[in-house]
Write a protein that holds these residues in place. Structure first.
Motif, PDB file in Angstrom:
ATOM      1  N   PRO A  88       0.832  -1.203   0.000  1.00  0.00           N
ATOM      2  CA  PRO A  88       0.000   0.000   0.000  1.00  0.00           C
ATOM      3  C   PRO A  88       0.866   1.252   0.000  1.00  0.00           C
ATOM      4  O   PRO A  88       1.964   1.276   0.550  1.00  0.00           O
ATOM      5  N   SER A  89       0.356   2.280  -0.601  1.00  0.00           N
ATOM      6  CA  SER A  89       1.084   3.547  -0.631  1.00  0.00           C
ATOM      7  C   SER A  89       0.965   4.226   0.738  1.00  0.00           C
ATOM      8  O   SER A  89       0.205   3.798   1.599  1.00  0.00           O
ATOM      9  N   ALA A  90       1.681   5.309   0.931  1.00  0.00           N
ATOM     10  CA  ALA A  90       1.669   6.044   2.198  1.00  0.00           C
ATOM     11  C   ALA A  90       0.287   6.597   2.494  1.00  0.00           C
ATOM     12  O   ALA A  90      -0.181   6.582   3.639  1.00  0.00           O
ATOM     13  N   VAL A  91      -0.408   7.045   1.478  1.00  0.00           N
ATOM     14  CA  VAL A  91      -1.748   7.590   1.662  1.00  0.00           C
ATOM     15  C   VAL A  91      -2.708   6.472   2.073  1.00  0.00           C
ATOM     16  O   VAL A  91      -3.560   6.657   2.951  1.00  0.00           O
ATOM     17  N   GLN A  92      -2.581   5.295   1.463  1.00  0.00           N
ATOM     18  CA  GLN A  92      -3.450   4.174   1.819  1.00  0.00           C
ATOM     19  C   GLN A  92      -3.194   3.712   3.258  1.00  0.00           C
ATOM     20  O   GLN A  92      -4.114   3.394   3.996  1.00  0.00           O
ATOM     21  N   ARG A  93      -1.940   3.669   3.659  1.00  0.00           N
ATOM     22  CA  ARG A  93      -1.612   3.281   5.049  1.00  0.00           C
ATOM     23  C   ARG A  93      -2.177   4.298   6.032  1.00  0.00           C
ATOM     24  O   ARG A  93      -2.706   3.941   7.080  1.00  0.00           O
ATOM     25  N   PHE A  94      -2.056   5.578   5.697  1.00  0.00           N
ATOM     26  CA  PHE A  94      -2.589   6.624   6.568  1.00  0.00           C
ATOM     27  C   PHE A  94      -4.116   6.504   6.669  1.00  0.00           C
ATOM     28  O   PHE A  94      -4.679   6.581   7.753  1.00  0.00           O
ATOM     29  N   ALA A  95      -4.775   6.303   5.549  1.00  0.00           N
ATOM     30  CA  ALA A  95      -6.234   6.192   5.538  1.00  0.00           C
ATOM     31  C   ALA A  95      -6.688   4.940   6.288  1.00  0.00           C
ATOM     32  O   ALA A  95      -7.693   4.958   6.994  1.00  0.00           O
ATOM     33  N   THR A  96      -5.940   3.851   6.186  1.00  0.00           N
ATOM     34  CA  THR A  96      -6.280   2.629   6.912  1.00  0.00           C
ATOM     35  C   THR A  96      -6.137   2.851   8.420  1.00  0.00           C
ATOM     36  O   THR A  96      -6.959   2.395   9.200  1.00  0.00           O
ATOM     37  N   GLY A  97      -5.103   3.572   8.817  1.00  0.00           N
ATOM     38  CA  GLY A  97      -4.903   3.849  10.242  1.00  0.00           C
ATOM     39  C   GLY A  97      -5.949   4.780  10.807  1.00  0.00           C
ATOM     40  O   GLY A  97      -6.280   4.727  11.991  1.00  0.00           O
ATOM     41  N   MET A  98      -6.506   5.649   9.986  1.00  0.00           N
ATOM     42  CA  MET A  98      -7.515   6.599  10.444  1.00  0.00           C
ATOM     43  C   MET A  98      -8.920   5.996  10.491  1.00  0.00           C
ATOM     44  O   MET A  98      -9.808   6.563  11.107  1.00  0.00           O
ATOM     45  N   ASN A  99      -9.113   4.874   9.881  1.00  0.00           N
ATOM     46  CA  ASN A  99     -10.421   4.231   9.845  1.00  0.00           C
ATOM     47  C   ASN A  99     -10.705   3.590  11.202  1.00  0.00           C
ATOM     48  O   ASN A  99      -9.973   2.711  11.649  1.00  0.00           O
ATOM     49  N   PRO A 100     -11.774   3.989  11.920  1.00  0.00           N
ATOM     50  CA  PRO A 100     -12.055   3.421  13.243  1.00  0.00           C
ATOM     51  C   PRO A 100     -12.336   1.920  13.214  1.00  0.00           C
ATOM     52  O   PRO A 100     -12.189   1.251  14.230  1.00  0.00           O
ATOM     53  N   MET A 101     -12.722   1.394  12.093  1.00  0.00           N
ATOM     54  CA  MET A 101     -12.979  -0.047  12.004  1.00  0.00           C
ATOM     55  C   MET A 101     -11.692  -0.857  12.127  1.00  0.00           C
ATOM     56  O   MET A 101     -11.718  -2.027  12.482  1.00  0.00           O
ATOM     57  N   ASN A 102     -10.545  -0.229  11.869  1.00  0.00           N
ATOM     58  CA  ASN A 102      -9.259  -0.920  11.947  1.00  0.00           C
ATOM     59  C   ASN A 102      -8.558  -0.705  13.286  1.00  0.00           C
ATOM     60  O   ASN A 102      -7.464  -1.202  13.490  1.00  0.00           O
ATOM     61  N   TRP A 103      -9.139   0.081  14.156  1.00  0.00           N
ATOM     62  CA  TRP A 103      -8.502   0.357  15.436  1.00  0.00           C
ATOM     63  C   TRP A 103      -8.579  -0.860  16.330  1.00  0.00           C
ATOM     64  O   TRP A 103      -9.530  -1.633  16.302  1.00  0.00           O
ATOM     65  N   LYS A 104      -7.579  -1.013  17.197  1.00  0.00           N
ATOM     66  CA  LYS A 104      -7.533  -2.122  18.152  1.00  0.00           C
ATOM     67  C   LYS A 104      -7.377  -1.539  19.551  1.00  0.00           C
ATOM     68  O   LYS A 104      -6.744  -0.502  19.739  1.00  0.00           O
ATOM     69  N   MET A 105      -7.941  -2.234  20.514  1.00  0.00           N
ATOM     70  CA  MET A 105      -7.788  -1.806  21.913  1.00  0.00           C
ATOM     71  C   MET A 105      -6.350  -2.022  22.350  1.00  0.00           C
ATOM     72  O   MET A 105      -5.741  -3.028  21.991  1.00  0.00           O
ATOM     73  N   PRO A 106      -5.800  -1.106  23.118  1.00  0.00           N
ATOM     74  CA  PRO A 106      -4.427  -1.308  23.589  1.00  0.00           C
ATOM     75  C   PRO A 106      -4.362  -2.456  24.588  1.00  0.00           C
ATOM     76  O   PRO A 106      -5.339  -2.782  25.264  1.00  0.00           O
ATOM     77  N   ASP A 107      -3.209  -3.061  24.679  1.00  0.00           N
ATOM     78  CA  ASP A 107      -2.987  -4.169  25.603  1.00  0.00           C
ATOM     79  C   ASP A 107      -2.511  -3.583  26.933  1.00  0.00           C
ATOM     80  O   ASP A 107      -1.375  -3.123  27.054  1.00  0.00           O
ATOM     81  N   PHE A 108      -3.406  -3.562  27.929  1.00  0.00           N
ATOM     82  CA  PHE A 108      -3.054  -2.995  29.240  1.00  0.00           C
ATOM     83  C   PHE A 108      -2.340  -4.000  30.124  1.00  0.00           C
ATOM     84  O   PHE A 108      -1.897  -3.662  31.216  1.00  0.00           O
ATOM     85  N   GLY A 109      -2.225  -5.221  29.683  1.00  0.00           N
ATOM     86  CA  GLY A 109      -1.537  -6.235  30.483  1.00  0.00           C
ATOM     87  C   GLY A 109      -0.091  -5.892  30.739  1.00  0.00           C
ATOM     88  O   GLY A 109       0.473  -6.245  31.766  1.00  0.00           O
ATOM     89  N   SER A 110       0.532  -5.200  29.806  1.00  0.00           N
ATOM     90  CA  SER A 110       1.937  -4.846  29.992  1.00  0.00           C
ATOM     91  C   SER A 110       2.091  -3.649  30.925  1.00  0.00           C
ATOM     92  O   SER A 110       3.157  -3.436  31.493  1.00  0.00           O
ATOM     93  N   ILE A 111       1.034  -2.878  31.111  1.00  0.00           N
ATOM     94  CA  ILE A 111       1.119  -1.694  31.963  1.00  0.00           C
ATOM     95  C   ILE A 111       0.881  -2.055  33.426  1.00  0.00           C
ATOM     96  O   ILE A 111       1.632  -1.670  34.317  1.00  0.00           O
ATOM     97  N   PHE A 112      -0.181  -2.814  33.700  1.00  0.00           N
ATOM     98  CA  PHE A 112      -0.548  -3.158  35.067  1.00  0.00           C
ATOM     99  C   PHE A 112       0.176  -4.419  35.512  1.00  0.00           C
ATOM    100  O   PHE A 112       0.419  -5.317  34.710  1.00  0.00           O
ATOM    101  N   PRO A 113       0.517  -4.507  36.795  1.00  0.00           N
ATOM    102  CA  PRO A 113       1.214  -5.703  37.275  1.00  0.00           C
ATOM    103  C   PRO A 113       0.275  -6.908  37.316  1.00  0.00           C
ATOM    104  O   PRO A 113      -0.921  -6.784  37.557  1.00  0.00           O
ATOM    105  N   SER A 114       0.841  -8.066  37.085  1.00  0.00           N
ATOM    106  CA  SER A 114       0.051  -9.292  37.131  1.00  0.00           C
ATOM    107  C   SER A 114      -0.162  -9.699  38.596  1.00  0.00           C
ATOM    108  O   SER A 114       0.461  -9.150  39.512  1.00  0.00           O
TER     109      SER A 114
END
Length: 131
Positions: A15-41
């Motif tokens: 994909p071109s730079a514009v396509q990558r940018f547009a894919t990243g801006m699409n809310p359907m492609n967003w993922k929840m962050p992994d909080f497991g690495s932040i909080f202690p087990s």
């Protein structure tokens, strides 16, 4: 019918730079962050030892001790006028003073036996406990 090389399903173009940018801006492609690495087990929580008092609790304890000493120093009962004069000026009767031993003599002598209290006056003549 033969498809041209550009339309085959197996081939993927980068994909071109514009396509990558547009894919990243699409809310359907967003993922929840992994909080497991932040909080202690749970294992890490069990491993951690009890921590000592925090800085603020140490400061508040020191401040409360200082305030207690300040109140003790400026207590009006310390400045009672009857304490400024010796017992001879206050009493007209016979003077009965008990001389307490000094530091070194109290170190090398045994504890005196307590006197038996038979009446109220004997009880009132006792020395007061020191704080």
């Amino acid at each position: 019918m033969v498809l041209p090389n550009t339309l085959r399903g197996e081939d993927k173009t980068t994909p071109s730079a514009v396509q990558r940018f547009a894919t990243g801006m699409n809310p359907m492609n967003w993922k929840m962050p992994d909080f497991g690495s932040i909080f202690p087990s749970q294992e890490e929580k069990e491993r951690v030892a009890e921590k000592k008092d925090s800085f603020f609790s140490e400061v508040s304890a020191t401040a409360s001790k200082s305030w207690a000493k300040t109140k003790e120093v400026f207590s009006p009962s310390r400045y009672n006028p009857t304490k400024f004069f010796s017992a001879s000026h206050r009493s007209k009767g016979p003077q009965t003073t008990r001389k307490e031993p000094g530091f070194w003599s109290s170190l090398f002598t045994s504890e005196p036996e307590p006197q038996e209290i038979t009446n109220v006056n004997d009880f009132l003549r006792q020395s007061r406990p020191r704080p």
